[in-house]
Scaffold this motif. Structure first.
Motif, PDB file in Angstrom:
ATOM      1  N   SER A 180       0.833  -1.224   0.000  1.00  0.00           N
ATOM      2  CA  SER A 180       0.000   0.000   0.000  1.00  0.00           C
ATOM      3  C   SER A 180       0.863   1.268   0.000  1.00  0.00           C
ATOM      4  O   SER A 180       0.666   2.173   0.811  1.00  0.00           O
ATOM      5  CB  SER A 180      -0.930   0.040   1.218  1.00  0.00           C
ATOM      6  OG  SER A 180      -1.648  -1.134   1.312  1.00  0.00           O
ATOM      7  N   LEU A 181       1.812   1.322  -0.924  1.00  0.00           N
ATOM      8  CA  LEU A 181       2.696   2.496  -1.007  1.00  0.00           C
ATOM      9  C   LEU A 181       2.455   3.307  -2.278  1.00  0.00           C
ATOM     10  O   LEU A 181       3.150   4.296  -2.527  1.00  0.00           O
ATOM     11  CB  LEU A 181       4.169   2.041  -0.974  1.00  0.00           C
ATOM     12  CG  LEU A 181       4.659   1.448   0.346  1.00  0.00           C
ATOM     13  CD1 LEU A 181       6.023   0.785   0.161  1.00  0.00           C
ATOM     14  CD2 LEU A 181       4.738   2.518   1.431  1.00  0.00           C
ATOM     15  N   THR A 182       1.468   2.889  -3.065  1.00  0.00           N
ATOM     16  CA  THR A 182       1.291   3.478  -4.402  1.00  0.00           C
ATOM     17  C   THR A 182       1.151   4.999  -4.358  1.00  0.00           C
ATOM     18  O   THR A 182       1.745   5.698  -5.165  1.00  0.00           O
ATOM     19  CB  THR A 182       0.059   2.838  -5.078  1.00  0.00           C
ATOM     20  OG1 THR A 182       0.218   1.418  -4.973  1.00  0.00           O
ATOM     21  CG2 THR A 182      -0.042   3.212  -6.540  1.00  0.00           C
ATOM     22  N   THR A 183       0.412   5.526  -3.381  1.00  0.00           N
ATOM     23  CA  THR A 183       0.186   6.980  -3.347  1.00  0.00           C
ATOM     24  C   THR A 183       1.358   7.731  -2.707  1.00  0.00           C
ATOM     25  O   THR A 183       1.339   8.954  -2.632  1.00  0.00           O
ATOM     26  CB  THR A 183      -1.091   7.305  -2.547  1.00  0.00           C
ATOM     27  OG1 THR A 183      -0.935   6.747  -1.234  1.00  0.00           O
ATOM     28  CG2 THR A 183      -2.322   6.714  -3.216  1.00  0.00           C
ATOM     29  N   LEU A 184       2.348   6.998  -2.218  1.00  0.00           N
ATOM     30  CA  LEU A 184       3.455   7.651  -1.497  1.00  0.00           C
ATOM     31  C   LEU A 184       4.758   7.671  -2.300  1.00  0.00           C
ATOM     32  O   LEU A 184       5.788   8.135  -1.811  1.00  0.00           O
ATOM     33  CB  LEU A 184       3.714   6.916  -0.166  1.00  0.00           C
ATOM     34  CG  LEU A 184       2.515   6.734   0.767  1.00  0.00           C
ATOM     35  CD1 LEU A 184       2.913   5.897   1.977  1.00  0.00           C
ATOM     36  CD2 LEU A 184       1.995   8.088   1.226  1.00  0.00           C
ATOM     37  N   LEU A 185       4.714   7.184  -3.535  1.00  0.00           N
ATOM     38  CA  LEU A 185       5.962   6.928  -4.271  1.00  0.00           C
ATOM     39  C   LEU A 185       6.799   8.172  -4.512  1.00  0.00           C
ATOM     40  O   LEU A 185       8.028   8.087  -4.623  1.00  0.00           O
ATOM     41  CB  LEU A 185       5.652   6.238  -5.608  1.00  0.00           C
ATOM     42  CG  LEU A 185       5.203   4.776  -5.480  1.00  0.00           C
ATOM     43  CD1 LEU A 185       4.769   4.219  -6.838  1.00  0.00           C
ATOM     44  CD2 LEU A 185       6.329   3.919  -4.904  1.00  0.00           C
ATOM     45  N   ASP A 186       6.154   9.351  -4.593  1.00  0.00           N
ATOM     46  CA  ASP A 186       6.924  10.565  -4.892  1.00  0.00           C
ATOM     47  C   ASP A 186       7.316  11.351  -3.648  1.00  0.00           C
ATOM     48  O   ASP A 186       7.889  12.431  -3.750  1.00  0.00           O
ATOM     49  CB  ASP A 186       6.139  11.437  -5.888  1.00  0.00           C
ATOM     50  CG  ASP A 186       6.026  10.713  -7.228  1.00  0.00           C
ATOM     51  OD1 ASP A 186       7.054  10.139  -7.670  1.00  0.00           O
ATOM     52  OD2 ASP A 186       4.915  10.661  -7.788  1.00  0.00           O
ATOM     53  N   ARG A 187       7.007  10.810  -2.488  1.00  0.00           N
ATOM     54  CA  ARG A 187       7.402  11.511  -1.251  1.00  0.00           C
ATOM     55  C   ARG A 187       8.845  11.163  -0.857  1.00  0.00           C
ATOM     56  O   ARG A 187       9.388  10.157  -1.291  1.00  0.00           O
ATOM     57  CB  ARG A 187       6.481  11.084  -0.102  1.00  0.00           C
ATOM     58  CG  ARG A 187       5.079  11.582  -0.287  1.00  0.00           C
ATOM     59  CD  ARG A 187       4.430  11.701   1.064  1.00  0.00           C
ATOM     60  NE  ARG A 187       2.993  11.754   0.938  1.00  0.00           N
ATOM     61  CZ  ARG A 187       2.165  11.580   1.948  1.00  0.00           C
ATOM     62  NH1 ARG A 187       2.629  11.305   3.150  1.00  0.00           N
ATOM     63  NH2 ARG A 187       0.860  11.659   1.764  1.00  0.00           N
ATOM     64  N   TYR A 188       9.375  12.026   0.021  1.00  0.00           N
ATOM     65  CA  TYR A 188      10.693  11.766   0.602  1.00  0.00           C
ATOM     66  C   TYR A 188      10.483  11.131   1.984  1.00  0.00           C
ATOM     67  O   TYR A 188       9.434  11.335   2.610  1.00  0.00           O
ATOM     68  CB  TYR A 188      11.486  13.063   0.712  1.00  0.00           C
ATOM     69  CG  TYR A 188      11.919  13.557  -0.647  1.00  0.00           C
ATOM     70  CD1 TYR A 188      13.119  13.120  -1.202  1.00  0.00           C
ATOM     71  CD2 TYR A 188      11.105  14.420  -1.384  1.00  0.00           C
ATOM     72  CE1 TYR A 188      13.503  13.542  -2.465  1.00  0.00           C
ATOM     73  CE2 TYR A 188      11.479  14.836  -2.652  1.00  0.00           C
ATOM     74  CZ  TYR A 188      12.682  14.392  -3.186  1.00  0.00           C
ATOM     75  OH  TYR A 188      13.054  14.783  -4.441  1.00  0.00           O
ATOM     76  N   PRO A 189      11.466  10.380   2.485  1.00  0.00           N
ATOM     77  CA  PRO A 189      11.287   9.713   3.785  1.00  0.00           C
ATOM     78  C   PRO A 189      10.819  10.652   4.893  1.00  0.00           C
ATOM     79  O   PRO A 189      10.007  10.260   5.733  1.00  0.00           O
ATOM     80  CB  PRO A 189      12.685   9.145   4.076  1.00  0.00           C
ATOM     81  CG  PRO A 189      13.236   8.860   2.718  1.00  0.00           C
ATOM     82  CD  PRO A 189      12.727   9.985   1.840  1.00  0.00           C
ATOM     83  N   SER A 190      11.301  11.912   4.896  1.00  0.00           N
ATOM     84  CA  SER A 190      10.905  12.836   5.963  1.00  0.00           C
ATOM     85  C   SER A 190       9.414  13.173   5.906  1.00  0.00           C
ATOM     86  O   SER A 190       8.859  13.708   6.862  1.00  0.00           O
ATOM     87  CB  SER A 190      11.723  14.118   5.874  1.00  0.00           C
ATOM     88  OG  SER A 190      11.464  14.744   4.631  1.00  0.00           O
TER      89      SER A 190
END
Ligand code: ADP
Length: 357
Positions: A126-136
């Motif tokens: 369930s990471l599909t919507t988070l792919l363009d974020r940075y770890p912070s």
């Protein structure tokens, strides 16, 4: 020696560092689709075992096989293993997508393979919507899922996890325990999970290997490890229990406590000799509590405090000899502080070993 049905075989593996025996003749067979926890206190040899399985270190003695193939001398990148560590080790200046793709780029996989794997792993976790974020820009749980994703993206035949939840708070840890177990069942590959935390081992694994001083102390289904500890160490280390000292009676069928006026029948199947000194372990939730005013056999105690633990109450007790005990009970009919009670147990609810083990 390979056994039918086992996917990973660890045969008599030892690792010495100078005079330190970090691991001593450990053998474990792991089935495909099995979740196994390696449980032990700090310094017991868990990480050493994990490093040997990963190929980051070589055993001094013994062999390791994956699917019948001897991998003892195979370097890590040829073993088809994924790894997840306590520190998430995410690259802070790369997006989730690039963090996930990293193991595939290292292997010089073509972009088409990377795209396909990223879609797969982002879907599973369930990471599909988070792919363009940075770890912070991620919560602790999301960062943990990315770290898991990086361990899984190359489609390993085995995932090794080294205390991956140690840095998360309790609530999140409990959520992740359920998630990690679900991923393991969904993926159908073995997960080998190293932890010093018995609650994690019990909540997630199918079987638990308990390691102590570099030796395999016990190996079995989690329920059996919890309910039927075969050694004093396992009785102490798995679950929360109280220890009593006792002496076996002349009939060799009863045990009398050394410090308290309480006698009970030896559990069925346990044989000791008359006069044997024994240690008795009772899990905190297995005590029976009766009101002293109603009479009967048991250790006389006073209720010193009552701690609310969700649906349970933890009674902090003091015996009339001044020893502390904890008994855990459902919240029904709570006992007040200062109540006088008798603590006892059914013979089947205790674990008895020769004294001093
Ligand atoms: P755990 O993971 O259970 O905390 P380890 O496997 O890290 O335990 O360590 C087991 C034992 O081996 C410890 O006594 C530790 O000090 C020792 N040890 C581990 N690695 C080394 C090393 N590289 N050199 C010397 N001793 C080591």
């Amino acid at each position: 020696m390979s056994q039918t049905g086992s996917y990973i075989q660890i045969d008599n593996v030892s690792r010495r560092y100078g005079s330190v025996r970090a691991l001593d003749s450990v053998s474990v067979d792991i089935a495909k689709e099995e979740f196994i926890a390696i449980l032990g206190p700090s310094g017991s040899g868990k990480s050493t075992l994990l490093r040997l399985i990963a190929g980051l270190d070589r055993p001094t003695e013994g062999r390791i096989h994956f699917e019948g193939e001897d991998v003892t001398n195979l370097p890590p990148h040829k073993r088809g293993i994924g790894m997840v560590f306590q520190e998430f080790l995410l690259f802070p200046h790369r997006t989730v997508r690039e963090n996930l793709a990293f193991p595939l780029r290292m292997r010089k996989e073509p972009q088409s393979v990377i795209d396909e794997r990223l879609e797969w792993v982002a879907g599973v976790l369930s990471l599909t919507t988070l792919l363009d974020r940075y770890p912070s820009q991620l919560s602790g749980g999301q960062q943990q899922r990315v770290a898991l994703g990086r361990g899984l993206v190359a489609r390993p035949t085995l995932l090794l996890l080294d205390e991956p939840l140690a840095n998360l708070d309790r609530e999140l840890r409990q959520e992740m325990e359920i998630e990690i177990r679900r991923y393991q069942k969904q993926l159908g590959i073995p997960f080998i999970y190293v932890t010093h935390n018995q609650e994690e081992a019990l909540s997630m694994s199918d079987r638990i290997a308990v390691i102590n001083n570099g030796r395999l102390e016990a190996l079995g289904e989690r329920q059996a490890i919890y309910d039927h500890p075969q050694t004093p160490f396992v009785a102490r280390f798995v679950g929360k229990s109280s220890k009593f000292q006792g002496v076996v009676g002349q009939d060799a069928r009863t045990v009398r406590l050394a410090r308290h006026d309480y006698e009970f029948t030896l559990p069925a199947g346990m044989t000791f000799r008359a006069g044997d000194a024994v240690d008795i372990y009772v899990k905190n939730e297995r005590f029976d509590i009766a009101l002293k005013s109603e009479g009967g056999a048991g250790i006389p105690c006073s209720v010193v405090d009552v701690v609310l633990r969700g649906p349970f109450l933890e009674y902090i007790l003091e015996t009339d000899r001044g020893d502390s005990l904890i008994a855990v009970k459902p919240k029904r009919n709570p006992l007040p502080v200062q109540e006088r009670v008798l603590i006892s147990w059914k013979p089947s609810e205790c674990h008895i070993f020769k004294a001093g083990g």
